[in-house]
Scaffold this active site. Structure first.
Site, PDB file in Angstrom:
ATOM      1  N   ASP A   1      -6.389  -4.225   0.219  1.00 49.54           N
ATOM      2  CA  ASP A   1      -5.214  -4.734  -0.498  1.00 49.54           C
ATOM      3  C   ASP A   1      -3.949  -4.279   0.218  1.00 49.54           C
ATOM      4  O   ASP A   1      -3.603  -3.104   0.193  1.00 49.54           O
ATOM      5  CB  ASP A   1      -5.199  -4.197  -1.939  1.00 49.54           C
ATOM      6  CG  ASP A   1      -3.985  -4.724  -2.703  1.00 49.54           C
ATOM      7  OD1 ASP A   1      -4.091  -5.840  -3.240  1.00 49.54           O
ATOM      8  OD2 ASP A   1      -2.940  -4.047  -2.717  1.00 49.54           O
TER       9      ASP A   1
ATOM     10  N   TYR B   1       4.530  -3.534   2.474  1.00 46.36           N
ATOM     11  CA  TYR B   1       3.934  -2.254   2.884  1.00 46.36           C
ATOM     12  C   TYR B   1       4.108  -1.991   4.387  1.00 46.36           C
ATOM     13  O   TYR B   1       3.855  -0.884   4.862  1.00 46.36           O
ATOM     14  CB  TYR B   1       2.433  -2.186   2.535  1.00 46.36           C
ATOM     15  CG  TYR B   1       2.094  -2.343   1.075  1.00 46.36           C
ATOM     16  CD1 TYR B   1       3.070  -2.306   0.083  1.00 46.36           C
ATOM     17  CD2 TYR B   1       0.779  -2.549   0.663  1.00 46.36           C
ATOM     18  CE1 TYR B   1       2.752  -2.474  -1.255  1.00 46.36           C
ATOM     19  CE2 TYR B   1       0.450  -2.702  -0.674  1.00 46.36           C
ATOM     20  CZ  TYR B   1       1.444  -2.680  -1.625  1.00 46.36           C
ATOM     21  OH  TYR B   1       1.110  -2.844  -2.949  1.00 46.36           O
TER      22      TYR B   1
ATOM     23  N   LYS C   1       0.612 -10.091  -0.258  1.00 52.59           N
ATOM     24  CA  LYS C   1       1.513 -10.500  -1.354  1.00 52.59           C
ATOM     25  C   LYS C   1       2.859 -10.928  -0.797  1.00 52.59           C
ATOM     26  O   LYS C   1       3.342 -10.327   0.177  1.00 52.59           O
ATOM     27  CB  LYS C   1       1.738  -9.327  -2.327  1.00 52.59           C
ATOM     28  CG  LYS C   1       0.476  -8.559  -2.670  1.00 52.59           C
ATOM     29  CD  LYS C   1       0.697  -7.434  -3.664  1.00 52.59           C
ATOM     30  CE  LYS C   1      -0.546  -6.572  -3.811  1.00 52.59           C
ATOM     31  NZ  LYS C   1      -0.616  -5.409  -2.919  1.00 52.59           N
TER      32      LYS C   1
ATOM     33  N   HIS D   1       4.176 -10.781  -5.707  1.00 51.18           N
ATOM     34  CA  HIS D   1       4.188  -9.321  -5.895  1.00 51.18           C
ATOM     35  C   HIS D   1       4.799  -8.900  -7.244  1.00 51.18           C
ATOM     36  O   HIS D   1       4.268  -8.029  -7.928  1.00 51.18           O
ATOM     37  CB  HIS D   1       4.942  -8.665  -4.736  1.00 51.18           C
ATOM     38  CG  HIS D   1       4.491  -7.279  -4.437  1.00 51.18           C
ATOM     39  ND1 HIS D   1       4.300  -6.800  -3.165  1.00 51.18           N
ATOM     40  CD2 HIS D   1       4.184  -6.247  -5.261  1.00 51.18           C
ATOM     41  CE1 HIS D   1       3.899  -5.534  -3.219  1.00 51.18           C
ATOM     42  NE2 HIS D   1       3.832  -5.175  -4.483  1.00 51.18           N
TER      43      HIS D   1
END
Ligand SMILES: NC(=O)C1=CN([C@@H]2O[C@H](COP(=O)(O)OP(=O)(O)OC[C@H]3O[C@@H](n4cnc5c(N)ncnc54)[C@H](OP(=O)(O)O)[C@@H]3O)[C@@H](O)[C@H]2O)C=CC1
Ligand SMILES: O=C1CO[C@H](CO)[C@@H](O)[C@@H]1O
Length: 274
Positions: A46, A51, A76, A109
């Protein structure tokens, strides 16, 4: 064997119920953490554009030598990229960074007001054009899901939300179960916080010769929740995967149910500003 311990999404796509989360995994640690997880047996990762480690996730996948169709990769669309055209572009950018032809699941998200319906419409297009096998949302409350149901055509396959023993999301859990939406837990270990030292969970763990993290992951699995604990520590990545050789009793499940304290470690989706 493809995707042991998986659950079927409402369109029939199989999603491994346990995966590795990679928020706060730095670019320096990303390749090793993800490759270690895949070597241990994880088949689900994930990540998210925000990120900033999609490149490392892709590199680890290539280094692992495991066939692409044996892996399940989620990413996302970030808040700043929401809107119809910008979401289509963000999806392409993520694929480029990952070095993949497709991700298995593409999520919104956060429910950015005024934008998430258009964003979702872009996800529906990606799905209709078979560019992504499954679409979904993250941080959506029941009222956001009802809004999607009223205004869009395809029911989200997944809703990924904060969920752990101190924040059990019972209303959403029931809604998702009734409506065929798979519920996925983020910060499933409460970010390494008090859930891991809770005396009730510790007592249960001792009975099985397991750690509190393993009991918590097992609790998620037995609630039919998808769970994505994050770790960059090889021994913990291993530990978090050793959860398929024991079963919590209904009494254990009930005891953990009593720990719900409506205690978030992340922002409230109705009240965030980023
Ligand atoms: N959609 C969203 O808005 C969000 C999604 N997420 C997703 O969910 C994933 C998991 O959530 P996250 O917030 O990272 O938190 P987790 O609940 O997974 O906790 C991670 C923390 O727990 C530690 N840890 C992991 N395993 C163990 C263990 N067995 N024993 C003791 N400590 C342990 C890790 O340390 P260490 O790494 O040092 O080993 C790390 O500090 C994220 O990585 C991300 O993919 C997270 C937040 C928001
Ligand atoms: O997944 C997440 C972790 O990173 C973000 C912040 O950078 C969070 O907002 C988000 O929920």
């Amino acid at each position: 064997m493809k995707f042991e311990h998986s659950i079927a999404l409402h369109n029939g796509v199989k999603m491994p119920q346990l995966g590795l989360g990679v928020w706060r995994v730095s670019p320096e640690d990303g390749v090793d953490a993800v490759r270690t997880a895949i070597e241990i047996g994880y088949r689900h990762i994930d990540t998210a554009a925000v990120y900033q480690n999609e490149e490392q996730v892709g590199e680890a996948i290539r280094q692992s030598g495991v066939a692409r169709d044996e892996l399940f990769i989620t990413t996302k669309v970030w808040n700043a990229d929401q809107g119809y055209d910008s979401t289509l572009k963000a999806h392409e950018e993520s694929l480029k960074k990952l070095g993949l032809d497709y991700v298995d699941l593409y999520l919104i998200h956060w429910p950015v007001k005024e934008k998430y319906l258009d964003t979702y419409k872009a996800l529906e297009r990606l799905y209709d054009e078979k560019l992504v096998p499954a679409i979904g949302v993250s941080n959506f409350h029941v009222h956001h899901l009802e809004d999607i149901a009223a205004h869009r055509n395809i029911k989200p396959m997944v809703d990924q939300v904060e969920l752990h023993p101190m924040f059990q999301q019972n209303e959403l859990h029931e809604y998702c179960h009734k409506n065929g939406i798979a519920l996925e837990a983020w910060s499933p270990l409460m970010q390494g916080g008090e859930a891991l030292t809770n005396p009730v969970i510790k007592e249960i763990a001792d009975q099985y010769g397991k750690t509190t993290a393993q009991v918590i992951i097992r609790w998620h699995l037995q609630r039919n929740v998808i769970v994505i604990p994050k770790s960059i520590t090889p021994s913990r990545i291993q530990e978090n995967f050793e959860v398929f050789n024991f079963e919590l009793s209904s009494n254990d499940m009930q005891q953990i149910a009593t720990l719900d304290a409506n205690k978030r470690v992340g922002p409230d989706p109705d009240n965030f500003d980023f």
